[in-house]
Design a protein around this motif. Structure first.
Motif, short mmCIF file in Angstrom:
data_model
loop_
_atom_site.label_atom_id
_atom_site.label_comp_id
_atom_site.label_asym_id
_atom_site.label_seq_id
_atom_site.Cartn_x
_atom_site.Cartn_y
_atom_site.Cartn_z
N GLU A 1 12.62 128.52 -52.59
CA GLU A 1 13.15 127.80 -53.76
C GLU A 1 13.16 126.28 -53.55
O GLU A 1 12.87 125.53 -54.48
CB GLU A 1 14.55 128.29 -54.13
CG GLU A 1 14.56 129.61 -54.88
CD GLU A 1 13.72 129.61 -56.15
OE1 GLU A 1 13.86 128.68 -56.98
OE2 GLU A 1 12.94 130.56 -56.33
N ASN A 2 13.52 125.83 -52.35
CA ASN A 2 13.52 124.39 -52.08
C ASN A 2 12.13 123.80 -52.26
O ASN A 2 11.97 122.69 -52.78
CB ASN A 2 14.03 124.08 -50.67
CG ASN A 2 15.51 124.29 -50.53
OD1 ASN A 2 16.25 124.27 -51.51
ND2 ASN A 2 15.97 124.47 -49.31
N ILE A 3 11.13 124.53 -51.83
CA ILE A 3 9.75 124.05 -51.93
C ILE A 3 9.30 124.06 -53.39
O ILE A 3 8.66 123.12 -53.87
CB ILE A 3 8.82 124.88 -51.02
CG1 ILE A 3 9.21 124.60 -49.57
CG2 ILE A 3 7.35 124.56 -51.28
CD1 ILE A 3 8.59 125.48 -48.54
N LYS A 4 9.67 125.09 -54.12
CA LYS A 4 9.34 125.12 -55.56
C LYS A 4 10.05 123.98 -56.29
O LYS A 4 9.48 123.38 -57.20
CB LYS A 4 9.70 126.47 -56.17
CG LYS A 4 8.77 127.58 -55.71
CD LYS A 4 8.84 128.83 -56.56
CE LYS A 4 10.14 129.54 -56.47
NZ LYS A 4 10.12 130.87 -57.15
N ASN A 5 11.28 123.65 -55.87
CA ASN A 5 11.98 122.52 -56.48
C ASN A 5 11.26 121.21 -56.22
O ASN A 5 11.15 120.35 -57.10
CB ASN A 5 13.42 122.44 -55.97
CG ASN A 5 14.29 123.55 -56.53
OD1 ASN A 5 14.00 124.12 -57.58
ND2 ASN A 5 15.36 123.85 -55.82
N ILE A 6 10.76 121.04 -55.00
CA ILE A 6 10.00 119.83 -54.67
C ILE A 6 8.73 119.77 -55.52
O ILE A 6 8.38 118.72 -56.07
CB ILE A 6 9.67 119.76 -53.17
CG1 ILE A 6 10.96 119.59 -52.35
CG2 ILE A 6 8.71 118.61 -52.87
CD1 ILE A 6 10.78 119.73 -50.85
N LEU A 7 8.05 120.91 -55.64
CA LEU A 7 6.85 120.97 -56.48
C LEU A 7 7.18 120.59 -57.93
O LEU A 7 6.46 119.78 -58.54
CB LEU A 7 6.24 122.37 -56.46
CG LEU A 7 5.15 122.66 -55.45
CD1 LEU A 7 4.82 124.13 -55.44
CD2 LEU A 7 3.92 121.84 -55.72
N ASN A 8 8.23 121.16 -58.46
CA ASN A 8 8.63 120.84 -59.83
C ASN A 8 8.97 119.36 -59.99
O ASN A 8 8.60 118.74 -60.99
CB ASN A 8 9.82 121.71 -60.27
CG ASN A 8 9.38 123.06 -60.75
OD1 ASN A 8 8.41 123.20 -61.49
ND2 ASN A 8 10.09 124.09 -60.33
N ASP A 9 9.66 118.81 -59.01
CA ASP A 9 10.00 117.39 -59.07
C ASP A 9 8.75 116.52 -58.97
O ASP A 9 8.64 115.49 -59.66
CB ASP A 9 10.99 117.02 -57.96
CG ASP A 9 12.37 117.61 -58.20
OD1 ASP A 9 12.64 118.09 -59.33
OD2 ASP A 9 13.18 117.60 -57.25
N PHE A 10 7.80 116.93 -58.15
CA PHE A 10 6.54 116.19 -58.04
C PHE A 10 5.78 116.24 -59.37
O PHE A 10 5.23 115.23 -59.81
CB PHE A 10 5.70 116.75 -56.89
CG PHE A 10 4.57 115.85 -56.44
CD1 PHE A 10 4.59 114.48 -56.64
CD2 PHE A 10 3.49 116.39 -55.77
CE1 PHE A 10 3.56 113.66 -56.20
CE2 PHE A 10 2.45 115.60 -55.33
CZ PHE A 10 2.48 114.22 -55.54
N ILE A 11 5.78 117.38 -59.99
CA ILE A 11 5.14 117.51 -61.31
C ILE A 11 5.81 116.57 -62.31
O ILE A 11 5.13 115.86 -63.06
CB ILE A 11 5.21 118.98 -61.79
CG1 ILE A 11 4.24 119.84 -60.96
CG2 ILE A 11 4.91 119.09 -63.29
CD1 ILE A 11 4.42 121.34 -61.15
N THR A 12 7.12 116.52 -62.29
CA THR A 12 7.86 115.64 -63.20
C THR A 12 7.53 114.18 -62.92
O THR A 12 7.29 113.39 -63.85
CB THR A 12 9.37 115.88 -63.07
OG1 THR A 12 9.65 117.24 -63.43
CG2 THR A 12 10.17 114.95 -63.97
N ILE A 13 7.50 113.80 -61.66
CA ILE A 13 7.16 112.42 -61.28
C ILE A 13 5.77 112.07 -61.80
O ILE A 13 5.57 111.01 -62.40
CB ILE A 13 7.23 112.23 -59.75
CG1 ILE A 13 8.67 112.28 -59.26
CG2 ILE A 13 6.57 110.92 -59.32
CD1 ILE A 13 8.82 112.39 -57.75
N GLN A 14 4.81 112.97 -61.59
CA GLN A 14 3.45 112.68 -62.02
C GLN A 14 3.35 112.58 -63.54
O GLN A 14 2.67 111.69 -64.06
CB GLN A 14 2.50 113.74 -61.46
CG GLN A 14 2.34 113.61 -59.96
CD GLN A 14 1.56 114.75 -59.35
OE1 GLN A 14 1.42 115.82 -59.90
NE2 GLN A 14 1.03 114.50 -58.16
N LYS A 15 4.03 113.46 -64.25
CA LYS A 15 4.03 113.38 -65.71
C LYS A 15 4.62 112.06 -66.18
O LYS A 15 4.08 111.42 -67.09
CB LYS A 15 4.81 114.56 -66.31
CG LYS A 15 4.09 115.88 -66.26
CD LYS A 15 4.96 116.99 -66.86
CE LYS A 15 4.25 118.32 -66.82
NZ LYS A 15 5.12 119.41 -67.35
#
Length: 144
Positions: free
Chosen positions: A120-134
């Motif tokens: 879950e922590n890694i998926k959260n980082i992925l989601n946050d990275f997606i948000t940053i990129q968007k």
């Protein structure tokens, strides 16, 4: 969950964030506009914060991230140099950054979609990275 997939995902996030930071460090030297520089500096900072989280996760596994191959760094530098020889306009630089952001966004979304059982922590980082990129892409659109 298999730790290998978690480490693979962390390495890919690490690689993408570092590539973004390298690209920003190459291109910011070509930018004259204060607003564009501030925006790129902010993006660089956000990627750095994300890398801190990635490194923290690596520590939990007793691992360190893979180094970015020097040829990849050189290709990024040469790509920026070639793409800005004749056009250093905000619009052109924004277009380059949007294209890079879209590539990173696609890769992160694939990892998220194809690895539902990742930590879950890694998926959260992925989601946050997606948000940053968007967010970065949206900000760069204002310079087109």
């Amino acid at each position: 969950m298999d730790n290998n997939i978690n480490l693979t995902i962390l390495n890919e996030i690490n690689k993408a964030a570092k590539m973004g930071m390298d690209s920003i460090s190459y291109v910011i030297k070509k930018v004259g506009d204060k607003n564009m520089k501030e925006n790129l500096t902010w993006q660089y900072s956000e990627y750095g914060k994300l890398l801190d989280r990635v490194n923290s996760e690596f520590t939990k596994y007793g691992e360190v991230p893979d180094d970015t191959p020097i040829k990849d760094k050189m290709m990024g530098f040469v790509g920026v140099e070639l793409n800005t020889i004749s056009d250093k306009s905000n619009s052109h630089i924004a277009e380059m950054m949007i294209q890079g952001g879209n590539m990173g966004l696609i890769e992160c979304q694939k990892f998220l979609n194809h690895n539902p059982y990742a930590d879950e922590n890694i998926k959260n980082i992925l989601n946050d990275f997606i948000t940053i990129q968007k967010n970065d892409i949206e900000k760069m659109k204002t310079f087109l």
